[in-house]
Design an enzyme around this catalytic site. Structure first.
Site, PDB file in Angstrom:
ATOM      1  N   GLY A 155      12.779  40.644 -16.508  1.00 21.12           N
ATOM      2  CA  GLY A 155      11.911  41.497 -15.703  1.00 21.12           C
ATOM      3  C   GLY A 155      12.510  41.659 -14.334  1.00 21.12           C
ATOM      4  CG  ASP A 203      23.950  31.071 -15.128  1.00 19.05           C
ATOM      5  OD1 ASP A 203      25.147  31.419 -15.047  1.00 19.05           O
ATOM      6  OD2 ASP A 203      23.015  31.877 -15.300  1.00 19.05           O
TER       7      ASP A 203
HETATM    8 MG    MG Z   1      21.033  34.935 -12.028  1.00 14.28          MG
END
Ligand code: MG
Ligand code: ADP
Length: 612
Positions: A342, A456
């Site tokens: 989103g 990440d």
């Molecule tokens: Mg990101």
């Protein structure tokens, strides 16, 4: 915590007296060329090199010169204490012999802290605490570590203003009156502004008050007539407490300024906040001049110059609830970013926590009608973030379930690191990048200690509060490790950021802090190439082959050699041999502090303006 460039040297003993140094050398057999380095009590950042030759001790002052280099007066300057000793181990350069054998500190023992160190550390802590109204000890610690070099420079020139013995603008007669009331102890003293524009020291001795003018020479150093020279007034006072050095007697009791306690020392004098939250940097002296040009130059705002910092360090206490009511949230139209889940919107959270009753926030809004899988993912991300609290990690403020599921976070309005660097190449210095990456390493060190893997870490997931403040974000792939586990094993491969992943992630689906360290190396590369794309012309699988063949990313043109070395260490193939974040943060910190101690472009001896 130390900004002392000698602190890592095993033969640096810190603040030990001449006598103690000689005792150490004696215990180590006093062979010719045996040496140690210790802290100089007179000059901020100066050392003394103690050497034995033919049974005699020799002590050489090592001065820190106004241009940031170090040298024994009369001989060649070097860029740091380590380089100086290295040179002197090859050449005697006027000493009776070259340095041959270091006299080491006891293992595990840090260099002895001096009066100045303790004083400085307490002041730093106070400074940070009051400037940002921080209470949490952990937050104070993080702020101190990240801003120590800049704060120290600033503080050194203003610290006397906080001392009880400093009375500011009072007349000579008032000084006498104050010293004549109260205890008649010899050496009772105060410091005041002198009519001549510098300072004066007034001291009681044998019922008479003596006044000494404190001179300031061209390079900014302070001294009383015929006395030693000091970088700061407060150091001079500390020293004169130990040795009379030209006075009738040692300074003893402080004649305290009774108005001090009532004053708010939040900002040092002359640093009143402007309406836009910016405070002009102070004028300072010699090498202590903050290495910070006017903010129009952009790059080097001091933390306390920026109202944004207060919020960035602030750790909202009453917002530790997991769920937030919808009526506490106001959502803006402004979109900060988007992703598969989103979008992230700007908003305001109503709170009891600060004076305004509201804080700006970022709200991750789940697309409506999304299947429960994505919803679960966001719930997991919230659960991870809820367990983290560190100044260099985006804090989650709560989760709100209303028209959609919303994750409310503190806002980092300057956006992702790579984009910021791409569009602000001219105003962000390499030193600025080192500071930001050091903050990232601090956040990652915290994560490692708490046994979380990020999975990440990349420049796109490092968000900036402003140019000097970075926070790690995006915990969408993060995992908590089990108490006894060193790694997380993914069940399947997914849509993975292969260019940021270590070999063991790709080959064995194993994720650990060491594999985060690999990603940290790639993030560093992105930062030092000002937002460049790593392995630009390759796709993910090609990169995997490229790495397996032993290749690595090249050094970005602006990247300092020690930073490239750290990246390369992060890309050590075997995770066992790769640095963890405790080590990486240590290396970042050492390098960051060392460049903050280097002369700045445009720094010239004697060119600085005196403060007073
Ligand atoms: Mg990101
Ligand atoms: P994704 O998992 O899709 O990468 P992120 O959490 O990285 O999601 O957020 C996507 C983008 O939204 C970021 O790149 C950034 O531009 C913006 N964003 C996310 N969190 C914040 C925040 N706390 N403050 C400001 N912007 C944010």
């Amino acid at each position: 915590m130390s900004t002392d460039p000698a602190s890592q040297l095993p033969f640096y003993h810190g603040s030990v007296s001449r006598r103690d140094a000689e005792r150490e050398l004696m215990l180590a057999d006093m062979e010719d060329g045996l040496f140690l380095l210790r802290q100089c009590q007179r000059s901020l950042g100066g050392y003394v090199l103690s050497l034995t030759y033919q049974g005699v001790f020799h002590h050489y002052p090592v001065e820190r010169l106004p241009n940031g280099t170090y040298g024994i007066p009369g001989s060649m300057p070097h860029c740091g204490p380590a380089e100086l000793c290295e040179f002197l181990s090859r050449e005697a350069d006027g000493m009776p012999c070259a340095l041959r054998r270091p006299c080491l500190r006891a293992p595990e023992q840090p260099p002895r802290k001096g009066l100045f160190d303790t004083l400085r550390e307490n002041l730093l802590r106070d400074y940070v605490k009051q400037t940002w109204s921080l209470e949490d000890a952990e937050d104070i610690e993080q702020a101190v570590i990240s801003h120590a070099p800049q704060l120290e420079k600033l503080m050194a020139t203003t610290a006397h203003e906080k001392m009880a013995w400093y009375h500011g603008k009072i007349s000579r007669q008032d000084g006498e009156r104050l010293l004549n009331t109260g205890s008649k102890t010899d050496g009772r003293f105060l410091v005041r502004d002198s009519e001549a524009g510098t300072f004066a020291l007034s001291m009681l001795y044998g019922k008479t008050v003596y006044h000494y003018r404190i001179n300031q020479d061209k390079s900014g150093k302070y001294s009383i007539p015929e006395g030693d020279r000091f970088d700061t007034v407060w150091q001079m006072v500390q020293y004169l407490k130990m040795k009379p050095a030209g006075l009738m007697t040692n300074l003893s009791e402080e004649c305290a300024n009774s108005t001090k306690a009532a004053k708010s020392p939040a900002l040092p004098a002359g640093r009143k906040q402007h309406q836009n939250g910016y405070t002009p940097p102070p004028r300072a002296t010699s090498f202590l001049r903050p290495s910070l040009p006017a903010p129009s130059a952009g790059s080097q705002l001091l933390p306390m110059d920026c109202s944004g910092f207060a919020n960035a360090y602030h750790n909202p206490k009453d917002l530790k609830k997991f769920f937030i009511n919808r009526d506490q949230l106001v959502m803006d139209e402004v979109e900060l970013g988007s992703g598969n889940f989103g979008c992230v919107k700007k908003g305001v959270l109503k709170t009891m926590d600060n004076e305004n009753g509201q804080i700006d926030v970022a709200i991750k809004v789940l697309k409506n009608g999304d299947e429960s899988l994505v919803k679960d993912e966001m719930m997991r991300e919230a659960e991870i973030m809820h367990q983290l609290s560190n100044a260099f990690i985006v804090r989650m403020l709560g989760l709100c379930q209303a028209e959609s599921l919303m994750l409310v976070m503190e806002i980092a309005s300057a956006g992702p690191l790579h984009k910021f660097l791409q569009s602000n190449k001219s105003s962000v210095t390499v030193e600025g990048i080192v500071r930001l990456m050091h903050q990232v390493s601090m956040g990652m060190r915290y994560l490692e200690e708490k046994k979380f893997v990020h999975r990440d870490l990349a420049a796109r997931n490092v968000l900036l509060v402003n140019q000097t403040f970075a926070k790690i974000s995006d915990f969408g792939l993060s995992k908590a490790l089990g108490a006894d586990d060193g790694y997380y094993k993914a069940k399947t491969t997914g849509k993975w950021p292969l260019k940021w992943y270590a070999p063991e992630c790709i080959s064995f689906r194993k994720f650990s802090s060491k594999s985060d360290a690999w990603s940290f190396g790639v993030t560093m590369w992105e930062a030092f190439s000002y937002g460049g794309k790593p392995y630009k012309k390759m796709n993910g699988t090609q990169v995997v082959d490229y790495i397996n063949e032993g290749n690595r990313l090249g050094r970005p043109s602006q990247c300092p050699e020690p930073m490239y070395q750290l990246m390369m260490d992060c890309w050590t193939y075997k995770h066992e041999d790769r640095p963890d974040f405790q080590q990486a943060e240590g290396s970042m910190r050492t390098y960051y502090y060392s460049i903050c101690n280097q002369p700045q472009p445009g720094d010239e001896a004697g060119a600085a303006q005196p403060t007073k």
